[in-house]
Write a protein that holds these residues in place. Structure first.
Motif, PDB file in Angstrom:
ATOM      1  N   VAL A  21       0.980  -1.223  -0.244  1.00 18.25           N
ATOM      2  CA  VAL A  21       0.098  -0.069   0.122  1.00 18.25           C
ATOM      3  C   VAL A  21       0.967   1.370   0.098  1.00 18.25           C
ATOM      4  CG1 VAL A  21      -1.689   1.268   1.380  1.00 18.25           C
ATOM      5  CG2 VAL A  21      -1.970  -1.042   1.187  1.00 18.25           C
ATOM      6  N   ASN A  22       2.088   1.364   0.872  1.00 19.18           N
ATOM      7  CA  ASN A  22       2.908   2.394   0.999  1.00 19.18           C
ATOM      8  C   ASN A  22       3.661   2.538  -0.400  1.00 19.18           C
ATOM      9  OD1 ASN A  22       2.711   3.977   3.614  1.00 19.18           O
ATOM     10  ND2 ASN A  22       2.849   1.966   4.508  1.00 19.18           N
ATOM     11  N   THR A  23       3.930   1.624  -1.006  1.00 22.78           N
ATOM     12  CA  THR A  23       4.358   1.883  -2.228  1.00 22.78           C
ATOM     13  C   THR A  23       3.737   2.417  -3.406  1.00 22.78           C
ATOM     14  OG1 THR A  23       5.791  -0.122  -2.058  1.00 22.78           O
ATOM     15  CG2 THR A  23       5.698   0.541  -4.262  1.00 22.78           C
ATOM     16  N   ILE A  24       2.194   2.050  -3.345  1.00 25.23           N
ATOM     17  CA  ILE A  24       1.346   2.590  -4.414  1.00 25.23           C
ATOM     18  C   ILE A  24       1.349   4.093  -3.986  1.00 25.23           C
ATOM     19  CG2 ILE A  24      -1.149   2.746  -4.842  1.00 25.23           C
ATOM     20  CD1 ILE A  24      -1.170  -0.558  -4.376  1.00 25.23           C
ATOM     21  N   ILE A  25       1.185   4.325  -2.722  1.00 21.41           N
ATOM     22  CA  ILE A  25       1.041   5.839  -2.077  1.00 21.41           C
ATOM     23  C   ILE A  25       2.183   6.548  -2.372  1.00 21.41           C
ATOM     24  CG2 ILE A  25       0.855   7.119   0.048  1.00 21.41           C
ATOM     25  CD1 ILE A  25      -0.868   5.059   1.184  1.00 21.41           C
ATOM     26  N   ILE A  27       4.225   6.233  -5.009  1.00 20.97           N
ATOM     27  CA  ILE A  27       4.145   6.696  -6.421  1.00 20.97           C
ATOM     28  C   ILE A  27       3.413   7.761  -6.486  1.00 20.97           C
ATOM     29  CG2 ILE A  27       3.634   5.765  -8.492  1.00 20.97           C
ATOM     30  CD1 ILE A  27       4.725   3.139  -7.833  1.00 20.97           C
ATOM     31  N   LEU A  28       2.203   7.586  -5.981  1.00 17.34           N
ATOM     32  CA  LEU A  28       1.047   9.099  -6.299  1.00 17.34           C
ATOM     33  C   LEU A  28       1.684  10.243  -5.571  1.00 17.34           C
ATOM     34  CD1 LEU A  28      -2.231   6.915  -5.020  1.00 17.34           C
ATOM     35  CD2 LEU A  28      -1.441   7.614  -7.438  1.00 17.34           C
ATOM     36  N   LYS A  29       2.264  10.157  -4.665  1.00 12.59           N
ATOM     37  CA  LYS A  29       2.947  11.028  -3.774  1.00 12.59           C
ATOM     38  C   LYS A  29       4.018  11.851  -4.705  1.00 12.59           C
ATOM     39  CE  LYS A  29       1.094  10.415   0.740  1.00 12.59           C
ATOM     40  NZ  LYS A  29       1.981   9.930   2.131  1.00 12.59           N
ATOM     41  N   ALA A  30       4.754  11.124  -5.345  1.00 10.49           N
ATOM     42  CA  ALA A  30       6.016  11.479  -6.215  1.00 10.49           C
ATOM     43  C   ALA A  30       5.452  12.201  -7.368  1.00 10.49           C
ATOM     44  CB  ALA A  30       6.802  10.326  -6.443  1.00 10.49           C
ATOM     45  N   GLY A  31       4.376  11.605  -8.135  1.00 15.02           N
ATOM     46  CA  GLY A  31       3.727  12.111  -9.228  1.00 15.02           C
ATOM     47  C   GLY A  31       3.255  13.526  -8.812  1.00 15.02           C
ATOM     48  N   MET A  46       8.390  11.437   0.965  1.00 10.36           N
ATOM     49  CA  MET A  46       9.527  10.691   1.767  1.00 10.36           C
ATOM     50  C   MET A  46       9.156   9.923   2.851  1.00 10.36           C
ATOM     51  SD  MET A  46      12.336  11.945   0.190  1.00 10.36           S
ATOM     52  CE  MET A  46      13.634  12.297   1.465  1.00 10.36           C
ATOM     53  N   HIS A  47       8.125  10.279   3.649  1.00  4.49           N
ATOM     54  CA  HIS A  47       7.583   9.379   4.622  1.00  4.49           C
ATOM     55  C   HIS A  47       7.167   8.090   3.970  1.00  4.49           C
ATOM     56  CE1 HIS A  47       4.649   9.418   8.418  1.00  4.49           C
ATOM     57  NE2 HIS A  47       5.730   8.084   8.406  1.00  4.49           N
ATOM     58  N   SER A  48       6.366   8.060   2.831  1.00  3.88           N
ATOM     59  CA  SER A  48       5.806   6.755   2.349  1.00  3.88           C
ATOM     60  C   SER A  48       6.751   6.056   1.805  1.00  3.88           C
ATOM     61  CB  SER A  48       4.694   7.244   1.193  1.00  3.88           C
ATOM     62  OG  SER A  48       3.572   7.763   1.792  1.00  3.88           O
ATOM     63  N   ILE A  49       7.916   6.623   1.133  1.00  5.21           N
ATOM     64  CA  ILE A  49       9.236   5.894   0.749  1.00  5.21           C
ATOM     65  C   ILE A  49       9.845   5.021   1.851  1.00  5.21           C
ATOM     66  CG2 ILE A  49      11.174   6.040  -0.502  1.00  5.21           C
ATOM     67  CD1 ILE A  49      10.540   8.413  -1.797  1.00  5.21           C
ATOM     68  N   GLY A  50      10.002   5.851   2.975  1.00  7.86           N
ATOM     69  CA  GLY A  50      10.460   5.174   4.050  1.00  7.86           C
ATOM     70  C   GLY A  50       9.834   3.976   4.615  1.00  7.86           C
ATOM     71  N   ASP A  51       8.475   4.342   4.745  1.00  8.78           N
ATOM     72  CA  ASP A  51       7.404   3.278   5.157  1.00  8.78           C
ATOM     73  C   ASP A  51       7.537   2.210   4.435  1.00  8.78           C
ATOM     74  OD1 ASP A  51       7.028   4.971   7.360  1.00  8.78           O
ATOM     75  OD2 ASP A  51       4.734   5.474   6.706  1.00  8.78           O
ATOM     76  N   ALA A  52       7.582   2.307   3.099  1.00  3.41           N
ATOM     77  CA  ALA A  52       7.411   1.174   2.150  1.00  3.41           C
ATOM     78  C   ALA A  52       8.733   0.224   2.309  1.00  3.41           C
ATOM     79  CB  ALA A  52       7.228   1.568   0.678  1.00  3.41           C
ATOM     80  N   ALA A  53       9.860   0.995   2.185  1.00  4.53           N
ATOM     81  CA  ALA A  53      11.302   0.164   2.467  1.00  4.53           C
ATOM     82  C   ALA A  53      11.381  -0.483   3.658  1.00  4.53           C
ATOM     83  CB  ALA A  53      12.359   1.339   2.171  1.00  4.53           C
ATOM     84  N   ASN A  54      10.736   0.297   4.698  1.00  6.35           N
ATOM     85  CA  ASN A  54      10.746  -0.235   6.108  1.00  6.35           C
ATOM     86  C   ASN A  54      10.128  -1.685   6.219  1.00  6.35           C
ATOM     87  OD1 ASN A  54      12.368   0.505   8.098  1.00  6.35           O
ATOM     88  ND2 ASN A  54      10.912   1.952   8.904  1.00  6.35           N
ATOM     89  N   GLN A  55       8.889  -1.478   5.843  1.00  6.96           N
ATOM     90  CA  GLN A  55       8.226  -2.570   6.044  1.00  6.96           C
ATOM     91  C   GLN A  55       8.461  -3.802   4.961  1.00  6.96           C
ATOM     92  OE1 GLN A  55       4.708  -0.080   5.143  1.00  6.96           O
ATOM     93  NE2 GLN A  55       4.567   0.740   7.354  1.00  6.96           N
ATOM     94  N   ALA A 124      -5.975  12.885   0.250  1.00 13.80           N
ATOM     95  CA  ALA A 124      -7.339  12.356   0.693  1.00 13.80           C
ATOM     96  C   ALA A 124      -7.124  10.833   0.202  1.00 13.80           C
ATOM     97  CB  ALA A 124      -8.263  13.034  -0.143  1.00 13.80           C
ATOM     98  N   ILE A 125      -6.685  10.614  -0.837  1.00 18.43           N
ATOM     99  CA  ILE A 125      -6.566   9.072  -1.207  1.00 18.43           C
ATOM    100  C   ILE A 125      -5.725   8.438  -0.321  1.00 18.43           C
ATOM    101  CG2 ILE A 125      -5.846   7.415  -3.072  1.00 18.43           C
ATOM    102  CD1 ILE A 125      -6.908   9.148  -4.796  1.00 18.43           C
ATOM    103  N   SER A 126      -4.494   9.109   0.055  1.00 21.86           N
ATOM    104  CA  SER A 126      -3.457   8.569   0.814  1.00 21.86           C
ATOM    105  C   SER A 126      -4.074   8.273   2.486  1.00 21.86           C
ATOM    106  CB  SER A 126      -2.245   9.344   0.892  1.00 21.86           C
ATOM    107  OG  SER A 126      -1.680   9.649  -0.773  1.00 21.86           O
ATOM    108  N   ILE A 127      -4.502   9.272   2.857  1.00 24.32           N
ATOM    109  CA  ILE A 127      -5.368   8.995   3.979  1.00 24.32           C
ATOM    110  C   ILE A 127      -5.798   7.915   4.425  1.00 24.32           C
ATOM    111  CG2 ILE A 127      -6.592  10.337   5.842  1.00 24.32           C
ATOM    112  CD1 ILE A 127      -5.415  12.997   4.804  1.00 24.32           C
ATOM    113  N   ILE A 128      -6.941   7.707   3.266  1.00 21.02           N
ATOM    114  CA  ILE A 128      -7.806   6.695   3.447  1.00 21.02           C
ATOM    115  C   ILE A 128      -7.242   5.391   3.292  1.00 21.02           C
ATOM    116  CG2 ILE A 128      -9.902   5.509   2.049  1.00 21.02           C
ATOM    117  CD1 ILE A 128     -10.689   8.247   1.143  1.00 21.02           C
ATOM    118  N   LEU A 129      -6.137   5.194   2.596  1.00 22.23           N
ATOM    119  CA  LEU A 129      -5.454   3.905   2.172  1.00 22.23           C
ATOM    120  C   LEU A 129      -4.573   3.605   3.662  1.00 22.23           C
ATOM    121  CD1 LEU A 129      -4.335   4.086  -1.390  1.00 22.23           C
ATOM    122  CD2 LEU A 129      -5.885   2.664  -0.374  1.00 22.23           C
TER     123      LEU A 129
END
Length: 329
Positions: A21-25, A27-31, A46-55, A124-129
């Motif tokens: 989920v964080n990888t998808i988020i 990508i959306l945030k980067a765009g 940056m937060h989502s990239i860190g979370d995705a790598a971490n997880q 908004a999409i990110s918060i929901i996910l």
């Protein structure tokens, strides 16, 4: 390779779900960031990239930690998940620093960003996910703690049982709690910046998000450092002392260790019994106690020894009812 794939099937599922989920988020945030240049979106990216790598790291580590002991590593690989978590927080720490630095730069040199509609939609999409992952992680916390709850319990009761969750699940819960909060903070900052002209709001939000990430870094680092060293599980220690003392043949507990390694517990017990008992009877007591202790959640091995009762009652830790868990069938 076949053994590795089999181990991955037993990896921590919440961390895998969160990583995807964080990888998808991310990508959306980067765009959105590259289209708008919004600094709050940069912080969230940056937060989502860190979370995705971490997880992803945590998922692999939790899977490998379940590898069976080998002659070279007779104690197994339980602590591997703690070591992986320690490595993963380094990534988050670096990204936290960059997030704060970017926020500070924006406060000193504020600049209006474009594409507010794109930014708010992605946030908004990110918060929901992120919220959905947080809710699932909260359910897993309750499951691992053996607690049943209501519909809202994953968002309320889970906080009180967080220390009973596995290291990987705890990490996912904390990271997505911060991610959800950070998303809401960024959303509000973008609105303030757009409608009031206070452009520094996005930089302030970026710094606050970075500081929240640093909090996760510190908390996860300390938790997993203790796990990597082999931490005593005080709650389970007192619980096992309680159930062992209920055996009528156990006169006292001379020594009891419950060491937590990753997701697993290793138990060593020295109990005092009547010296007049026959060897056959002592063997029966040993088997009963071993089966009882091994049935407790997380216990993977137990060593039991006996000594003669000296008539002096020494072990009293288990008398505190606050430290006694419910027996797991």
């Amino acid at each position: 390779m076949t053994n590795f794939l089999k181990l991955l099937k037993d990896g921590n599922k919440p961390s895998l779900t969160a990583a995807i989920v964080n990888t998808i988020i991310a990508i959306l945030k980067a765009g959105a960031f590259f289209l708008t240049g919004n600094v709050a979106m940069f912080a969230e990216m940056m937060h989502s990239i860190g979370d995705a790598a971490n997880q992803f790291f945590v998922y692999i580590g939790s899977a490998l930690s379940k590898k069976a002991p080998t002659p070279k590593f007779p104690n197994g690989f339980g602590r591997l998940v703690n070591l992986v978590c320690l490595g993963a927080v380094i990534i988050v720490g670096i990204l936290s620093y960059e997030t704060i630095l970017e926020g500070w730069h924006h406060i000193q040199h504020p600049a209006a960003s474009t594409g507010v509609a794109i930014t708010l939609t992605v946030l908004a999409i990110s918060i929901i996910l992120e919220f959905s992952v947080l809710y699932k992680a909260g359910k897993e916390v309750l499951h691992e703690a053996g607690v049943k709850g209501t519909l809202l319990s994953p968002l309320t009761t889970s906080f009180t049982h967080l220390n009973q969750a596995k290291p990987a699940t705890k990490l996912v819960f904390m990271e997505d709690l911060v991610a959800t909060s950070g998303g809401i903070l960024a959303f509000v900052a973008v609105l303030i910046s757009h409608f009031t002209g206070f452009l520094q709001a996005e930089g302030i939000a970026s710094i606050m998000i970075g500081l929240m990430m640093f909090y996760v870094v510190g908390k996860v680092f300390l938790d997993n450092a203790r796990g990597a060293l082999g931490e005593t599980d005080e709650q389970m220690l007192n619980h096992i002392a309680h159930i062992v003392s209920e055996n009528p043949h156990v006169k006292d507990i001379q020594e009891l260790e419950v060491v937590k390694e990753g997701e697993f517990l290793h138990v060593k017990l020295v109990a005092e019994i009547d010296p007049s008992l026959s060897f056959a009877k002592v063997d029966d007591i040993h088997d009963v106690l071993k089966d009882l202790i091994m049935s407790q959640q997380g216990v993977t091995d137990v060593i039991i020894a006996f000594d003669e009762d000296d008539g002096v009652r020494e072990w009293t830790h288990h008398k505190d009812p606050r430290t006694i868990l419910k027996t797991h069938d």
